[in-house]
Design a protein around this motif. Structure first.
Motif, PDB file in Angstrom:
ATOM      1  N   SER A 159     129.696  45.554  61.713  1.00 48.93           N
ATOM      2  CA  SER A 159     130.499  46.444  60.864  1.00 48.93           C
ATOM      3  C   SER A 159     129.768  47.734  60.582  1.00 48.93           C
ATOM      4  CB  SER A 159     130.852  45.801  59.525  1.00 48.93           C
ATOM      5  OG  SER A 159     130.939  44.457  59.620  1.00 48.93           O
ATOM      6  N   LEU A 160     128.438  47.642  60.492  1.00 52.21           N
ATOM      7  CA  LEU A 160     127.644  48.862  60.307  1.00 52.21           C
ATOM      8  C   LEU A 160     127.879  49.810  61.480  1.00 52.21           C
ATOM      9  CD1 LEU A 160     125.708  49.318  58.005  1.00 52.21           C
ATOM     10  CD2 LEU A 160     123.856  48.661  59.486  1.00 52.21           C
ATOM     11  N   GLY A 161     127.831  49.254  62.708  1.00 56.02           N
ATOM     12  CA  GLY A 161     128.107  50.075  63.883  1.00 56.02           C
ATOM     13  C   GLY A 161     129.535  50.575  63.881  1.00 56.02           C
ATOM     14  N   THR A 197     129.064  51.657  54.016  1.00 51.77           N
ATOM     15  CA  THR A 197     128.423  51.317  52.744  1.00 51.77           C
ATOM     16  C   THR A 197     128.583  49.837  52.423  1.00 51.77           C
ATOM     17  OG1 THR A 197     129.014  53.501  51.998  1.00 51.77           O
ATOM     18  CG2 THR A 197     128.297  51.960  50.335  1.00 51.77           C
ATOM     19  N   LEU A 198     129.826  49.321  52.586  1.00 54.11           N
ATOM     20  CA  LEU A 198     130.060  47.928  52.225  1.00 54.11           C
ATOM     21  C   LEU A 198     129.292  46.987  53.131  1.00 54.11           C
ATOM     22  CD1 LEU A 198     133.850  48.014  51.483  1.00 54.11           C
ATOM     23  CD2 LEU A 198     132.009  47.774  49.871  1.00 54.11           C
ATOM     24  N   ALA A 199     129.035  47.399  54.397  1.00 52.52           N
ATOM     25  CA  ALA A 199     128.331  46.494  55.311  1.00 52.52           C
ATOM     26  C   ALA A 199     126.842  46.444  55.029  1.00 52.52           C
ATOM     27  CB  ALA A 199     128.565  46.923  56.753  1.00 52.52           C
ATOM     28  N   ILE A 200     126.271  47.557  54.530  1.00 54.21           N
ATOM     29  CA  ILE A 200     124.816  47.518  54.341  1.00 54.21           C
ATOM     30  C   ILE A 200     124.432  46.896  53.003  1.00 54.21           C
ATOM     31  CG2 ILE A 200     124.318  49.757  53.310  1.00 54.21           C
ATOM     32  CD1 ILE A 200     122.013  49.958  55.234  1.00 54.21           C
ATOM     33  N   LEU A 201     125.385  46.810  52.050  1.00 60.95           N
ATOM     34  CA  LEU A 201     125.022  46.264  50.733  1.00 60.95           C
ATOM     35  C   LEU A 201     124.462  44.837  50.811  1.00 60.95           C
ATOM     36  CD1 LEU A 201     127.874  47.566  48.427  1.00 60.95           C
ATOM     37  CD2 LEU A 201     125.551  48.356  48.549  1.00 60.95           C
ATOM     38  N   PRO A 202     125.097  43.871  51.521  1.00 61.54           N
ATOM     39  CA  PRO A 202     124.493  42.536  51.590  1.00 61.54           C
ATOM     40  C   PRO A 202     123.159  42.518  52.311  1.00 61.54           C
ATOM     41  CG  PRO A 202     126.765  42.465  52.257  1.00 61.54           C
ATOM     42  CD  PRO A 202     126.390  43.884  52.198  1.00 61.54           C
ATOM     43  N   LEU A 203     123.001  43.429  53.316  1.00 59.17           N
ATOM     44  CA  LEU A 203     121.708  43.482  54.006  1.00 59.17           C
ATOM     45  C   LEU A 203     120.606  43.916  53.047  1.00 59.17           C
ATOM     46  CD1 LEU A 203     122.527  45.177  57.397  1.00 59.17           C
ATOM     47  CD2 LEU A 203     121.915  42.831  56.999  1.00 59.17           C
ATOM     48  N   MET A 204     120.964  44.852  52.121  1.00 60.23           N
ATOM     49  CA  MET A 204     119.951  45.338  51.187  1.00 60.23           C
ATOM     50  C   MET A 204     119.595  44.280  50.168  1.00 60.23           C
ATOM     51  SD  MET A 204     121.566  49.034  50.547  1.00 60.23           S
ATOM     52  CE  MET A 204     120.302  49.984  49.819  1.00 60.23           C
ATOM     53  N   ALA A 205     120.604  43.499  49.727  1.00 61.05           N
ATOM     54  CA  ALA A 205     120.367  42.560  48.632  1.00 61.05           C
ATOM     55  C   ALA A 205     120.107  41.153  49.136  1.00 61.05           C
ATOM     56  CB  ALA A 205     121.560  42.567  47.694  1.00 61.05           C
ATOM     57  N   LEU A 224     114.429  51.121  57.369  1.00 56.42           N
ATOM     58  CA  LEU A 224     114.562  51.840  58.639  1.00 56.42           C
ATOM     59  C   LEU A 224     116.027  52.151  58.925  1.00 56.42           C
ATOM     60  CD1 LEU A 224     113.553  52.790  61.392  1.00 56.42           C
ATOM     61  CD2 LEU A 224     113.706  50.477  62.169  1.00 56.42           C
ATOM     62  N   ILE A 225     116.907  51.154  58.715  1.00 55.77           N
ATOM     63  CA  ILE A 225     118.344  51.384  58.933  1.00 55.77           C
ATOM     64  C   ILE A 225     118.845  52.466  57.986  1.00 55.77           C
ATOM     65  CG2 ILE A 225     120.630  50.347  58.835  1.00 55.77           C
ATOM     66  CD1 ILE A 225     119.408  47.737  59.556  1.00 55.77           C
ATOM     67  N   TRP A 243     120.008  55.178  60.721  1.00 58.39           N
ATOM     68  CA  TRP A 243     121.399  54.973  61.136  1.00 58.39           C
ATOM     69  C   TRP A 243     122.386  55.471  60.092  1.00 58.39           C
ATOM     70  CZ3 TRP A 243     123.842  54.124  65.474  1.00 58.39           C
ATOM     71  CH2 TRP A 243     125.122  53.648  65.447  1.00 58.39           C
ATOM     72  N   GLN A 244     122.046  55.320  58.822  1.00 58.93           N
ATOM     73  CA  GLN A 244     122.978  55.711  57.769  1.00 58.93           C
ATOM     74  C   GLN A 244     123.121  57.217  57.642  1.00 58.93           C
ATOM     75  OE1 GLN A 244     124.415  52.738  57.520  1.00 58.93           O
ATOM     76  NE2 GLN A 244     124.709  53.100  55.371  1.00 58.93           N
TER      77      GLN A 244
END
Lengths: 348, 98
Positions: free
Chosen positions: A12-14, A37-45, A128-129, A133-134
């Motif tokens: 989803s990030l891609g 934004t919504l896809a990276i939130l779970p990766l961050m937390a 890094l992401i 990428w962001q």
């Protein structure tokens, strides 16, 4: 985290970034940014750590505000001009509003306060992401709206970013915060040249992505997040420590390395546009950034064996991480300068 | 500037002001974000109604779907912050500054 969930989040990030790249309509571009934004939130937390959760909350609040402002500006533009196209946006108020919102999204200078704190709360891969990428999706929008944006707004954003990026990093001992301020300074260089030559902005963004990828992966290899642990990195991987100092000097923009190429071309372009004062000011502000890169290099290479070192040597464990991307990005980050004529021929 | 344009612009700006200057609770920040998104929903729906175009009539629904996703992510973060920091006061989110 479950690998299937990670796969869904990464795709989803891609998808979000690709949607923003492909869209010419503001609503679709906004949807791409929101998916991102919504896809990276779970990766961050994904570590349920107080610092990770706090960084995720701060990131969510800033990105949601910026996205809402972008949609508000495009809706206002549609009400005034009857136009939803991204590169047709021409009303001065709405372009200023969109540029401000996008600057908040990537962390340009007066709106940069969230970036060091968010990056400090993340682990190195997510960081890094976040710092490579962001940035791509907002930059795709910035380059499309750039011809209609107020010139002095862009110049102010760029100059403030280079200076605050340099000044803010001076007093930091945490490597991720230093990388955040370095990101702010580099974004300033990209914004300065945005209206006169957008291809140079892309070139600076690409080289910045190579150098940041190399630095973050090298820090991950050594598992360091502070200067004190960095100063004993040479006992684990001496060659990697040497290459990391070269990559940092490349970020600072010293001549035989890749990082000199965008700075050189941007200064040349500014001189060509009869802006010698701006060129001088950003060249001087690069010295501020160079100071903290040099301090990192000093901690890494000049505190080795004959001189005294207060930090204790860590265990030398066998490395199990994959280093293919690290090797590629380090080569790109240190030795692309001879390709400048080819790059110029391709870009111009 | 038509009265409808003025009213949704004012609603959005009030939401933004609330988000920017009233920094006590995380929940009130999320409510302000939701208010901003709802004013945008009204703006998009009225634009569609005014132009009487059917091809844009899905746009407000898409906006509402995305803002619902965003609000749910915000509430999840509210729960996570309450579990890690103990309260939802924004002044307690100070671990990362220095």
């Amino acid at each position: 985290m479950n690998p299937y969930v990670i796969m869904i989040l990464i795709s989803s990030l891609g998808l979000g970034t690709t949607l923003t790249f492909a869209s010419s309509h503001w609503l679709l571009a906004w949807m791409g940014l929101e998916i991102n934004t919504l896809a990276i939130l779970p990766l961050m937390a994904q570590q349920h750590h107080p610092r990770a959760v706090e960084a995720t909350t701060k990131y969510f609040l800033t990105q949601a505000t910026a996205a809402a402002m972008i949609l508000f500006a495009s809706t206002t533009n549609a009400w005034i001009m009857g136009q939803w196209d991204i590169n047709q946006m021409s009303h001065p108020i709405t372009t200023t509003l969109v540029m401000t919102a996008l600057a908040l999204k990537i962390g340009l200078a007066p709106m940069h306060f969230w970036l060091p704190e968010v990056l400090q709360g993340l682990e190195l891969t997510t960081g890094l992401i976040l710092s490579t990428w962001q940035k791509l999706a907002p930059f795709a929008l910035i380059i499309q709206i750039a011809p209609n944006v107020n010139h002095s707004l862009l110049m102010t954003l760029g100059l403030l970013s280079t200076f605050i990026g340099g000044w803010g990093g001076l007093n930091q001992t945490q490597l991720r915060k230093i990388m955040a301020y370095s990101s702010i300074a580099h974004l300033g260089w990209m914004i300065i040249v945005l209206q006169t030559m957008p291809t140079l902005t892309l070139l600076a963004l690409i080289t910045y992505i190579f150098m940041t990828t190399s630095t973050f992966l090298m820090l991950k290899l050594n598992q360091t997040t502070k200067i004190t642990t960095l100063s004993s990195a040479w006992t684990k991987t001496p060659l990697a420590a040497t290459l990391l100092s070269l990559t940092l000097l490349s970020l600072g923009g010293l001549p035989p390395l890749t990082g000199f190429m965008p700075k050189w071309l941007i200064l040349q372009e500014l001189t060509k546009q009869h802006l010698p004062l701006t060129a001088t000011i950003i060249a001087i502000s690069a010295l501020l950034s160079l100071y903290f890169y040099l301090r990192l290099c000093y901690a890494m290479t000049l505190t080795i064996s004959p001189s005294t070192n207060n930090s204790s040597a860590p265990w030398r464990l066998k490395n199990t991480q994959s280093t293919l991307l690290l090797a590629t990005s380090t080569v790109l980050a240190t030795s692309l300068l001879p390709l400048t004529p080819t790059t110029l021929a391709m870009l111009l | 500037m038509t009265p409808t344009h003025f009213s949704f612009t004012t609603a959005f700006i009030l939401g933004l002001m609330g988000l920017a200057f009233h920094r006590t609770h995380l929940l009130s920040a999320l409510l302000c974000l939701e208010g901003m998104m709802l004013s945008l929903y009204i703006a998009l729906s009225l634009w569609t109604l005014q132009l009487e175009t059917t091809c844009y009539s899905t746009a407000p629904m898409l906006l509402l779907a995305f803002s619902a996703c965003e609000a749910s992510a915000g509430l999840a973060l509210l729960v996570a912050t309450a579990r890690t920091h103990g309260t939802d006061h924004l002044k307690n989110l100070n671990l990362l500054q220095c």
